[in-house]
Design an enzyme around this catalytic site. Sequence first.
Site, PDB file in Angstrom:
ATOM      1  N   ASP A  45       0.838  -1.188   0.000  1.00 31.65           N
ATOM      2  CA  ASP A  45       0.000   0.000   0.000  1.00 31.65           C
ATOM      3  C   ASP A  45       0.876   1.241   0.000  1.00 31.65           C
ATOM      4  OD1 ASP A  45      -2.766  -0.133   0.003  1.00 31.65           O
ATOM      5  OD2 ASP A  45      -2.973   0.578   2.062  1.00 31.65           O
ATOM      6  N   TYR A 105       2.169   4.770   1.448  1.00 28.84           N
ATOM      7  CA  TYR A 105       2.122   5.411   2.762  1.00 28.84           C
ATOM      8  C   TYR A 105       0.907   6.333   2.820  1.00 28.84           C
ATOM      9  CZ  TYR A 105       7.055   3.991   3.264  1.00 28.84           C
ATOM     10  OH  TYR A 105       8.236   3.293   3.342  1.00 28.84           O
ATOM     11  N   PHE A 165       7.947   1.838  -0.636  1.00 29.40           N
ATOM     12  CA  PHE A 165       8.913   2.034   0.456  1.00 29.40           C
ATOM     13  C   PHE A 165       9.609   3.397   0.431  1.00 29.40           C
ATOM     14  CE2 PHE A 165       8.631  -2.597  -0.022  1.00 29.40           C
ATOM     15  CZ  PHE A 165       8.301  -2.955   1.268  1.00 29.40           C
TER      16      PHE A 165
END
Length: 225
Positions: free
Chosen positions: A66, A68, A79
Amino acid sequence: MSAALEPGWLSVLNEEFEKPYMKDLKAFLLHEKEAGQVTFPKNADIFNAFNHTPFDKVKVVILGQDPYHGEGQAHGLSFSVKKGITPPPSLKNIYKELETDIEGFNTPLHGELTQWADSGVLLLNATLTVRAHQAGSHQGKGWEAFTDQAISQLSAQKDGLVFILWGKFAQNKAVLIDEKKHTVIKSTHPSPFSAYTGFFGSKPFSKANAVLQAQGKEPVNWQIS
């Protein structure tokens, strides 16, 4: 939406934009906007993973779940956060592993991984949008079908890729990958909840480079400036 996609990716994913699930996804995203919901990342960044890593340039795939969901964090690469945003815990643990895995690696002062993406590392989230401060809020709306197709096309049309799958969610995507043609590297997720149970010491970055070098390909420069 399709107009925003890198030409190589568009050539293999264009049909997806005409399928019912994508039309439903567009309607859902429009409803979110009309309802005044703040969503991340901004529209221009939704397809950043594809646009920074053209289909023909992909060497390594790092799969996230997903985007952030905090203010200013997501910018379309799994990431990764833009410069000026504090690296989240999972990314901090990725850097810790890099320090022990890649000789001479120095942890950068920021969390932006665009250099990886530009050098052939596809930083792909399974879901490409999220409602602000509500993790998983756009799961099950259609994005997974789109990104599954992206993974399947990579597996079918390319050879010798390295797929890095951290955690159960990412590892469930292994069914889309032909492991006779590609290398799959698995470990627990770099999250603080699981990093000490198999992520630390797993050496995914040096393993990926070893695979690439064995094929005569340029290894990834994991150092971020």
